[in-house]
Motif scaffolding. Structure first.
Motif, PDB file in Angstrom:
ATOM      1  N   PHE A  16       0.483  -1.482   0.169  1.00 37.83           N
ATOM      2  CA  PHE A  16      -0.055   0.207   0.323  1.00 37.83           C
ATOM      3  C   PHE A  16       0.765   1.131   0.161  1.00 37.83           C
ATOM      4  O   PHE A  16       0.460   2.196  -1.162  1.00 37.83           O
ATOM      5  N   LEU A  17       2.421   0.963   0.883  1.00 36.53           N
ATOM      6  CA  LEU A  17       2.747   2.457   1.055  1.00 36.53           C
ATOM      7  C   LEU A  17       3.541   2.499  -0.347  1.00 36.53           C
ATOM      8  O   LEU A  17       3.702   3.784  -0.715  1.00 36.53           O
ATOM      9  N   LYS A  18       3.982   1.508  -1.377  1.00 35.75           N
ATOM     10  CA  LYS A  18       4.477   1.909  -2.389  1.00 35.75           C
ATOM     11  C   LYS A  18       3.527   2.991  -3.026  1.00 35.75           C
ATOM     12  O   LYS A  18       4.342   3.069  -4.212  1.00 35.75           O
ATOM     13  N   ASP A  19       2.475   2.164  -3.301  1.00 34.72           N
ATOM     14  CA  ASP A  19       1.649   2.983  -4.185  1.00 34.72           C
ATOM     15  C   ASP A  19       1.950   4.250  -3.770  1.00 34.72           C
ATOM     16  O   ASP A  19       1.054   5.304  -4.653  1.00 34.72           O
ATOM     17  N   VAL A  20       1.231   4.421  -2.856  1.00 35.52           N
ATOM     18  CA  VAL A  20       1.135   6.394  -2.168  1.00 35.52           C
ATOM     19  C   VAL A  20       2.434   6.672  -2.535  1.00 35.52           C
ATOM     20  O   VAL A  20       2.558   7.904  -3.165  1.00 35.52           O
ATOM     21  N   LEU A  21       3.826   6.321  -2.377  1.00 34.83           N
ATOM     22  CA  LEU A  21       5.136   7.040  -2.710  1.00 34.83           C
ATOM     23  C   LEU A  21       4.775   6.630  -4.408  1.00 34.83           C
ATOM     24  O   LEU A  21       5.648   7.931  -4.707  1.00 34.83           O
ATOM     25  N   GLU A  22       4.843   5.984  -4.571  1.00 34.28           N
ATOM     26  CA  GLU A  22       4.887   5.963  -6.468  1.00 34.28           C
ATOM     27  C   GLU A  22       3.820   6.935  -7.031  1.00 34.28           C
ATOM     28  O   GLU A  22       3.974   7.970  -7.768  1.00 34.28           O
ATOM     29  N   ILE A  29      11.508   1.098  -4.233  1.00 34.70           N
ATOM     30  CA  ILE A  29      11.141  -0.355  -4.944  1.00 34.70           C
ATOM     31  C   ILE A  29      11.005  -1.672  -3.375  1.00 34.70           C
ATOM     32  O   ILE A  29      11.807  -0.865  -2.994  1.00 34.70           O
ATOM     33  N   LEU A  30      10.253  -2.769  -3.694  1.00 34.86           N
ATOM     34  CA  LEU A  30       9.951  -3.262  -2.436  1.00 34.86           C
ATOM     35  C   LEU A  30      10.567  -4.511  -2.304  1.00 34.86           C
ATOM     36  O   LEU A  30      11.158  -5.216  -3.804  1.00 34.86           O
ATOM     37  N   LYS A  31      11.532  -5.042  -1.630  1.00 34.27           N
ATOM     38  CA  LYS A  31      12.054  -6.000  -1.213  1.00 34.27           C
ATOM     39  C   LYS A  31      11.778  -7.124  -0.786  1.00 34.27           C
ATOM     40  O   LYS A  31      10.692  -6.571   0.656  1.00 34.27           O
ATOM     41  N   VAL A  53      13.886   3.556  -1.822  1.00 33.28           N
ATOM     42  CA  VAL A  53      13.585   4.837  -2.390  1.00 33.28           C
ATOM     43  C   VAL A  53      15.124   4.647  -2.177  1.00 33.28           C
ATOM     44  O   VAL A  53      16.171   5.034  -2.134  1.00 33.28           O
ATOM     45  N   GLN A  54      15.761   6.186  -3.829  1.00 34.16           N
ATOM     46  CA  GLN A  54      16.684   6.995  -3.766  1.00 34.16           C
ATOM     47  C   GLN A  54      16.826   7.693  -3.210  1.00 34.16           C
ATOM     48  O   GLN A  54      15.967   8.321  -1.987  1.00 34.16           O
ATOM     49  N   ALA A  55      18.118   7.770  -2.641  1.00 32.11           N
ATOM     50  CA  ALA A  55      18.304   8.110  -1.394  1.00 32.11           C
ATOM     51  C   ALA A  55      17.902  10.070  -1.731  1.00 32.11           C
ATOM     52  O   ALA A  55      17.562  10.452  -0.088  1.00 32.11           O
ATOM     53  N   ALA A  61      10.091  10.515   1.422  1.00 34.24           N
ATOM     54  CA  ALA A  61       9.431   9.338   1.256  1.00 34.24           C
ATOM     55  C   ALA A  61       9.221   9.254   3.126  1.00 34.24           C
ATOM     56  O   ALA A  61       7.793   8.384   3.272  1.00 34.24           O
ATOM     57  N   LEU A  62      10.185   9.955   3.747  1.00 35.31           N
ATOM     58  CA  LEU A  62      10.048   9.212   5.265  1.00 35.31           C
ATOM     59  C   LEU A  62       8.480   9.912   6.152  1.00 35.31           C
ATOM     60  O   LEU A  62       7.683   9.736   6.632  1.00 35.31           O
ATOM     61  N   ALA A  63       8.251  10.976   5.310  1.00 33.36           N
ATOM     62  CA  ALA A  63       8.006  12.008   5.804  1.00 33.36           C
ATOM     63  C   ALA A  63       6.145  11.751   5.302  1.00 33.36           C
ATOM     64  O   ALA A  63       5.223  12.099   5.804  1.00 33.36           O
ATOM     65  N   ILE A  64       5.803  11.297   3.708  1.00 32.90           N
ATOM     66  CA  ILE A  64       5.098  10.535   3.168  1.00 32.90           C
ATOM     67  C   ILE A  64       4.177   9.144   3.996  1.00 32.90           C
ATOM     68  O   ILE A  64       3.025   9.465   4.690  1.00 32.90           O
TER      69      ILE A  64
END
Ligand SMILES: [Zn+2]
Length: 104
Positions: A16-22, A29-31, A53-55, A61-64
């Motif tokens: 779910f969070l991957k979708d939010v970030l995208e 990337i999900l590992k 995520v990219q650095a 990303a952390l804030a989101i």
């Protein structure tokens, strides 16, 4: 260079969070992402799903992620306008009919 921004024993949450970030324009990337057969066994820590995520996007990303998790924890239950099912606040999609709120 990639940075890990989220780890969870719940694959659904990581997905779910991957979708939010995208959706926010942050490629991630999900590992270790796989949905188990629902045996009730928690995977050992090393195999928990991880979001990377990219650095340069790490802070954003952390804030989101934090905002998303807080919003979910505080979200009130809602009633689906389509089928009148009672839905728990952390879900934005009706499990019964698939109706999706546009809260974001
Ligand atoms: Zn519904």
């Amino acid at each position: 260079m990639m940075k890990r921004v989220y780890t969870s024993a719940t694959p659904m949450m990581a997905g779910f969070l991957k979708d939010v970030l995208e959706n926010a324009g942050i490629h991630c990337i999900l590992k270790n992402y796989f949905l188990s057969g629902g045996t009730g066994e928690l995977p050992i820590n090393e195999t928990w799903p991880e979001l990377w995520v990219q650095a340069e996007h790490e802070t954003c990303a952390l804030a989101i992620i934090r905002m998303t998790l807080e919003a979910q924890a505080n979200a009130p239950d809602w009633t689906c306008p389509n089928c009148n099912e009672r839905i728990e606040g952390q879900f934005q999609t009706c499990w019964n009919c698939g109706y999706t709120t546009d809260a974001t």
